[in-house]
Design an enzyme around this catalytic site. Sequence first.
Site, mmCIF file in Angstrom:
data_model
loop_
_atom_site.group_PDB
_atom_site.id
_atom_site.type_symbol
_atom_site.label_atom_id
_atom_site.label_comp_id
_atom_site.label_asym_id
_atom_site.label_seq_id
_atom_site.Cartn_x
_atom_site.Cartn_y
_atom_site.Cartn_z
ATOM 1 N N ASP A 121 43.464 45.801 36.926
ATOM 2 C CA ASP A 121 44.791 45.402 36.253
ATOM 3 C C ASP A 121 44.616 43.912 35.945
ATOM 4 O O ASP A 121 43.619 43.279 36.049
ATOM 5 C CB ASP A 121 45.905 45.610 37.406
ATOM 6 N N ASP A 135 47.642 41.220 35.039
ATOM 7 C CA ASP A 135 48.251 40.208 35.695
ATOM 8 C C ASP A 135 48.723 40.557 37.223
ATOM 9 O O ASP A 135 48.902 41.783 37.735
ATOM 10 C CB ASP A 135 49.973 40.463 35.053
ATOM 11 N N ASP A 182 47.198 45.423 41.880
ATOM 12 C CA ASP A 182 48.113 44.743 42.791
ATOM 13 C C ASP A 182 49.681 45.451 43.040
ATOM 14 O O ASP A 182 50.619 44.820 43.543
ATOM 15 C CB ASP A 182 48.529 43.350 42.684
#
Length: 222
Positions: free
Chosen positions: A12, A14, A171
Amino acid sequence: MSGAVIRAVLFDLDGTLIDSAPDLGAAADKMRTDRGLASYPLERYRFMAGAGARGMLGVAFGITPDSPEFPELREEFFKAYENRMLLNTQVFDGVPALIDAIRARGLAWGVVTNKSARFTVPLTRAIPLFGSAGAIVSGDSTPFSKPHPEPLYEAARRLEVPADACIYVGDDERDIIAGRAAGMRTIAATYGYMGPQADATLWNADAAISSPLELLKFLDPA
């Protein structure tokens, strides 16, 4: 973790590779102050940074995507973010060394993000780290976004690697859902934007890491 030999690592963006919360939060906060509302501290925005416009506008104005004013405010937010998205965004500590170690092992790597190409393309072009990425898949690169697995399949196709030979690191729970649906091994990055209410142990990831370089222990044979 068991399964096919790992040939690629997907991330991922960000909250996993880059800390964009300062610019995302500042864009939303400017919308508040432009309306004469009090400024909020960055930490109020940080835990929702992974949710993009939905998260930032939720913090700034207490609205949801179902609110009638959301589409107009979202476009205002997009423009505000576009104007400053490289001012304070940084690669997380340890990420450059991690990417170097991945490449030294002969593994491919790439990015799968729900961020639209409108932002992903200029951002990744401006940060040298991403010059070695073999695939960068944005939220609008395919007809679907995470938690649908199609963006992960697309990244694997671009890397010419079977999906089950990939690890996906993210995250947010939707990253783990997408990775599992794609048949990839999944790693929860708990150093990102997980808020105090988030519990990565409930996501059913294959493992969790509290810093980027911890990933390396999952890339070498036991």
